[in-house]
Structure formats: structure tokens, C-alpha cells
Design a protein around this motif. Structure first.
Motif, mmCIF file in Angstrom:
data_model
loop_
_atom_site.group_PDB
_atom_site.id
_atom_site.type_symbol
_atom_site.label_atom_id
_atom_site.label_comp_id
_atom_site.label_asym_id
_atom_site.label_seq_id
_atom_site.Cartn_x
_atom_site.Cartn_y
_atom_site.Cartn_z
ATOM 1 N N LYS A 1 -5.140 2.908 -0.900
ATOM 2 C CA LYS A 1 -6.607 2.876 0.026
ATOM 3 C C LYS A 1 -6.569 3.859 0.810
ATOM 4 C CE LYS A 1 -8.726 -1.725 0.129
ATOM 5 N NZ LYS A 1 -8.657 -3.042 1.134
ATOM 6 N N TYR B 1 -0.742 0.226 -4.476
ATOM 7 C CA TYR B 1 -2.001 0.657 -4.390
ATOM 8 C C TYR B 1 -2.258 1.555 -3.243
ATOM 9 C CZ TYR B 1 -2.687 -2.729 -0.686
ATOM 10 O OH TYR B 1 -2.892 -3.310 0.533
ATOM 11 N N ARG C 1 0.911 -1.206 0.074
ATOM 12 C CA ARG C 1 0.104 0.074 0.029
ATOM 13 C C ARG C 1 0.843 1.054 0.016
ATOM 14 N NH1 ARG C 1 -4.399 0.817 5.026
ATOM 15 N NH2 ARG C 1 -5.135 2.801 4.421
ATOM 16 N N GLN D 1 -7.771 -2.722 5.070
ATOM 17 C CA GLN D 1 -7.867 -4.248 4.585
ATOM 18 C C GLN D 1 -8.250 -5.122 5.481
ATOM 19 O OE1 GLN D 1 -4.346 -4.850 2.388
ATOM 20 N NE2 GLN D 1 -4.777 -6.988 2.428
#
Ligand SMILES: [Zn+2]
Length: 241
Positions: A233, A231, A193, A239
Motif C-alpha cells: 500500500k 500486501y 504490509r 490504512q
């Protein structure tokens, strides 16, 4: 989120579980190692005593025999005393009595000492023997526990590997190959992340333009430093485990 990213995140979750199970299978747990070490130590102590155990007995027997012999001689000498004919003979017998008494007294002391040493050694021997047997039992129990844990882990591992196989089929071969290559090169971590514009794999700040692209989420992006897939988020979308 791009489907490939979602799949890779799931793949990474499985790879973490697989690595964790594999590590537990390969490692000797502390509860087993501790008791094994203790057993090794006690066994060494026991064997050191076992080798010399009883070695004091022959010395004890020899001194004991001398002691009895001197006692008999003393008795004989004492009986002789009233029968002596002259002063010279009397002194000779008296001297013999003194020597025998001295020998007997020395032997008595030595016998007590040897007896104490032998008793202490015997006690230690018995203690170590008992401890060794007790630890042997515990080691066997802990080994059985480890075996049970291992078979449970092996079951889980098999399940994770099957899941991984299934999940990885959702990825294009070229992407899967790349994912695996990065994972193998980068400590089992292929996708991470981005947080606060920072790659959480190598903790290097990503360039602003790349950061924008990652948030846009239109194509796969990699960290320019560690090559891991990145990525984005938002914090509130933590998550799930
Ligand atoms: Zn990185």
C-alpha cells in the motif's frame, strides 16, 4: 487490491481487537493489583500485632500488684520506726525501708515504660485496623470497577467474534486455515504490509522479484522468511483504524 487481501486485512484488524480485549480480560489491571498488594501488606502487619496485642498487660498487672504491696509494706515499716526499742532493730527497719523504696522506685519506672510501650502498640494497632478497613473498601471498589470493565469487554469481544465469523466466510476455507495457522504460529499476526521492500512482520527485505509481484497484486504472496501474507500500500493510502 485482491478481495482476499482486503478480507484478510479486515480479519487481522478484528483479530487484533480480539487479542487486545482478551488480554485485558485476562490481566489484573495495575490499579487493582497495587491496592491488593497494599491490602495484603497491611493485613500481614495487622495480624503480626494482633497476635501479640495485650501481651504486655499481664506483666503490667503483676508489677502493679507488687508495687501496691511494697507501698503498703513501706507504710507499715515507716509506722514501725518510732516504736523501735534499740539500735539494732532500728537499723533493720531502716534497711527494710530502703529496700522497699528502691523496689517501689524501680517498679514506677518499669510501669511508665510498659505503659508507653502498650500505648504505642495500641495506637499502631488502631491505625492498622483503620487502614485495613479502609483498604478493604477500596479493594472492593476497584474489583467492582474491574468487573464492570470486564463485562463491557466481554460484550465487545462477543461483537468482534461475531464480526470475525461473518468476515471469515468471505475467504476460501483453505486460505482461512492458512491464515489462522500463520497467525497462531506468528504472534497473532498473519498479514502484514511491505514497506521499503521490507516485510513489516519480520523486518527482512523481500527479494526484488517477489516485491514486484506483490505490487502487481495478482495473487497471494507470502514472506519467504516468516510466511506471513504480504500486501503493498502506498504511504498516502494509510490504512484506516
Ligand atoms: Zn516476514
Amino acid at each position: 487490491m485482491q478481495q482476499e487481501l482486503t478480507i484478510m486485512i479486515e480479519l487481522q484488524r478484528l483479530d487484533n481487537l480480539i487479542a487486545d480485549a482478551q488480554e485485558k480480560l485476562d490481566n489484573i489491571p495495575e490499579y487493582l493489583e497495587t491496592v491488593r498488594n497494599e491490602y495484603t501488606q497491611v493485613t500481614a502487619d495487622f495480624e503480626a500485632i494482633d497476635g501479640t496485642y495485650g501481651s504486655g498487660d499481664s506483666e503490667y498487672n503483676k508489677i502493679s500488684a507488687d508495687y501496691e504491696e511494697h507501698k503498703a509494706l513501706l507504710e507499715k515499716a515507716n509506722k514501725k520506726l518510732p516504736e523501735v526499742k534499740n539500735n539494732k532493730e532500728y537499723e533493720a527497719v531502716l534497711k527494710e525501708v530502703d529496700t522497699l523504696k528502691k523496689n517501689i522506685s524501680e517498679a514506677e519506672i518499669k510501669l511508665v515504660q510498659l505503659s508507653e510501650t502498650n500505648d504505642a502498640q495500641k495506637k499502631q494497632y488502631e491505625e492498622l485496623k483503620g487502614k485495613k478497613a479502609e483498604l478493604e473498601k477500596i479493594v472492593a471498589e476497584k474489583e467492582a470497577q474491574k468487573n464492570e470493565e470486564d463485562s463491557e469487554l466481554a460484550g465487545k469481544l462477543k461483537k468482534y467474534l461475531a464480526e470475525r465469523d461473518k468476515v471469515s466466510k468471505g475467504l476460501k476455507k483453505s486460505i482461512l486455515t492458512k491464515y489462522d495457522r500463520i497467525r497462531n504460529a506468528r504472534n497473532n499476526l498473519a498479514i502484514v504490509r511491505v514497506e521499503d521492500e521490507t516485510c513489516t512482520g519480520c523486518y527482512i527485505k523481500v527479494p526484488p522479484q517477489l516485491y514486484v509481484e506483490i505490487i502487481k497484486d495478482t495473487s497471494l504472496k507470502e514472506c519467504p522468511n516468516c510466511q506471513r501474507f504480504l500486501y503493498f500500500k502506498k504511504d498516502e493510502e494509510e490504512q484506516g483504524e
